[in-house]
Design a protein around this motif. Structure first.
Motif, mmCIF file in Angstrom:
data_model
loop_
_atom_site.group_PDB
_atom_site.id
_atom_site.type_symbol
_atom_site.label_atom_id
_atom_site.label_comp_id
_atom_site.label_asym_id
_atom_site.label_seq_id
_atom_site.Cartn_x
_atom_site.Cartn_y
_atom_site.Cartn_z
ATOM 1 N N SER A 44 0.927 3.906 -3.082
ATOM 2 C CA SER A 44 0.577 5.300 -2.777
ATOM 3 C C SER A 44 1.687 6.255 -3.200
ATOM 4 O O SER A 44 1.422 7.321 -3.746
ATOM 5 C CB SER A 44 0.312 5.468 -1.280
ATOM 6 N N SER A 45 2.921 5.882 -2.949
ATOM 7 C CA SER A 45 4.029 6.766 -3.316
ATOM 8 C C SER A 45 4.148 6.911 -4.828
ATOM 9 O O SER A 45 4.479 7.981 -5.334
ATOM 10 C CB SER A 45 5.339 6.269 -2.721
ATOM 11 N N ALA A 81 0.828 -1.212 0.000
ATOM 12 C CA ALA A 81 0.000 0.000 0.000
ATOM 13 C C ALA A 81 0.863 1.262 0.000
ATOM 14 O O ALA A 81 0.559 2.237 -0.696
ATOM 15 C CB ALA A 81 -0.924 -0.001 1.209
#
Length: 64
Positions: free
Chosen positions: A12-13, A8
């Motif tokens: 997300s990054s 996750a």
């Protein structure tokens, strides 16, 4: 559970990288275009104020 959290964070990054790129480039482009317009306007005003006009035109007439 730790693998899911790590996945996750990585996803997300990667998604946020596009936003960060836009946050940096868009204001830079706006500043560049604004500065370019101001400089062009300043040059035009300077040419209008300075007496004598453009010497290149006078040189061409003298040669003919």
């Amino acid at each position: 559970m730790k693998k899911l959290t790590l996945l996750a964070v990585i996803i997300s990054s990667i998604m946020i990288q596009g936003c960060v790129h836009k946050l940096v480039t868009v204001p830079t482009k706006i500043a560049y275009k604004t500065t370019k317009g101001v400089v062009k306007g300043t040059v035009a005003v300077g040419k209008a104020i300075i007496p004598g006009g453009d010497d290149d035109e006078d040189d061409k007439k003298d040669k003919d």
